[in-house]
Design a protein around this motif. Structure first.
Motif, short mmCIF file in Angstrom:
data_model
loop_
_atom_site.label_atom_id
_atom_site.label_comp_id
_atom_site.label_asym_id
_atom_site.label_seq_id
_atom_site.Cartn_x
_atom_site.Cartn_y
_atom_site.Cartn_z
N ASP A 207 0.74 -1.46 0.17
CA ASP A 207 0.30 0.14 -0.05
C ASP A 207 1.00 1.15 0.13
O ASP A 207 2.08 0.81 0.33
N ILE A 208 0.49 2.24 -0.09
CA ILE A 208 1.29 3.36 -0.59
C ILE A 208 -0.13 4.73 0.00
O ILE A 208 -1.13 5.19 0.37
N ASP B 201 -4.32 7.52 -1.13
CA ASP B 201 -3.85 8.12 -0.06
C ASP B 201 -2.82 9.06 -0.04
O ASP B 201 -2.23 8.98 -0.99
N TYR B 202 -2.93 11.11 0.58
CA TYR B 202 -1.80 11.32 1.13
C TYR B 202 -2.38 12.12 1.75
O TYR B 202 -3.20 12.39 2.03
N LEU B 203 -0.82 12.57 1.80
CA LEU B 203 -0.41 13.48 3.42
C LEU B 203 -0.07 14.52 3.39
O LEU B 203 1.37 14.30 2.61
N LEU B 204 -0.30 15.81 3.23
CA LEU B 204 0.34 16.97 3.70
C LEU B 204 1.36 17.22 4.29
O LEU B 204 1.06 17.57 5.41
N SER C 57 -5.39 8.37 10.86
CA SER C 57 -6.88 8.26 9.56
C SER C 57 -6.25 7.42 8.66
O SER C 57 -7.05 6.07 7.96
N ALA C 58 -5.33 7.68 7.87
CA ALA C 58 -4.66 7.22 6.62
C ALA C 58 -3.83 5.44 7.13
O ALA C 58 -4.19 4.64 5.46
N VAL C 59 -3.27 5.79 8.04
CA VAL C 59 -3.30 4.24 8.57
C VAL C 59 -3.89 3.36 8.55
O VAL C 59 -4.27 1.73 8.58
N ARG C 60 -5.57 4.39 9.16
CA ARG C 60 -7.00 3.51 9.99
C ARG C 60 -6.97 2.40 8.53
O ARG C 60 -7.36 1.82 8.14
#
Length: 248
Positions: free
Chosen positions: A76-77, A97-100, A110-113
């Motif tokens: 996963d990315i 998914d992305y994180l700023l 939230s993204a990891v979940r």
């Protein structure tokens, strides 16, 4: 445990992300840190990660180019990036998914979940949509998350989108409907820059599919499939401005 690799050319960023993961995401094990795409190309096959945190803006070879060089992507990315509207739009189109940066701890959790709940790496079609969108910004395919998984559809097949609490009902051509596991605001952000307009708190419409506007306090639209969409009074003026050049 999710075995992970952090890929970012900035040591401060990898250190900060590592500390956030250690403190707020104990289910994630950082198996390796890479400060270049070249190092990542060697490390990924050896470590066999479940999850990769991938910086987009790296010198020589960026995150997207790195993905294109991998023989297979079975992890996963979660992309990490400073604000880059062009890249973010491509990521949204592919439902990845992305994180700023700087990374917010709640957004990270939230993204990891979401990753932990998916139990599978990105679909090949998602990565194809991502890379196509980067190389050909006019590509019309979009990945829509649903309760069953992901549905790949053509943007022009969307007539209108209606809010349904934390979900969105997509009204498609041939009178088909699809329930997206996204809020209307998230769908609106994904389709930003395309001929879509929020005409009501509950409605986002494809301007190319507007057959008629009927005047009133706010008025309403008749769409190409014969359906009706209410227009909020506060959105009426903007709608008429958009429709006039759109029809010329």
């Amino acid at each position: 445990m999710l075995r992970s690799i952090i890929i970012d050319d900035e040591p401060d960023c990898t250190e900060t992300l590592g500390l956030l993961l250690e403190r707020y995401c104990p289910e994630v094990e950082v198996a390796a840190v890479c400060h270049s795409a070249a190092a990542a190309l060697e490390t990924i096959p050896k470590q066999k990660p479940d999850l990769v945190f991938l910086d987009i803006e790296m010198p020589h070879t960026n995150g997207f180019q790195l993905l294109e060089q991998l023989p297979a992507i079975d992890f996963d990315i979660i992309f990490t990036t400073s604000y880059d509207q062009y890249a973010i739009k491509a990521i949204r189109f592919s439902a990845l998914d992305y994180l700023l940066k700087p990374v917010d701890r709640e957004e990270l959790r939230s993204a990891v979940r979401k990753t932990a709940q998916r139990h599978h790496p990105p679909l090949t079609q998602q990565l194809e949509i991502l890379l196509q969108r980067l190389h050909q910004p006019t590509t019309n395919k979009i990945a829509i998350p649903t309760m069953e998984g992901l549905q790949m559809i053509a943007v022009e097949s969307i007539i209108a989108c209606r809010s349904d609490s934390n979900y969105t009902i997509l009204h498609l051509k041939d009178r088909q409907k699809m329930t997206a596991s996204r809020t209307l605001k998230e769908i609106e952000e994904t389709l930003d820059g395309l001929p879509f307009l929020r005409v009501h708190q509950s409605w986002l419409v494809n301007l190319d599919e507007v057959a008629k506007y009927v005047r009133g306090e706010g008025g309403y639209l008749v769409m190409s499939d014969g359906s009706f969409v209410d227009v909020a009074r506060s959105r009426k003026e903007l709608l008429l401005k958009k429709l006039q050049p759109h029809r010329s």
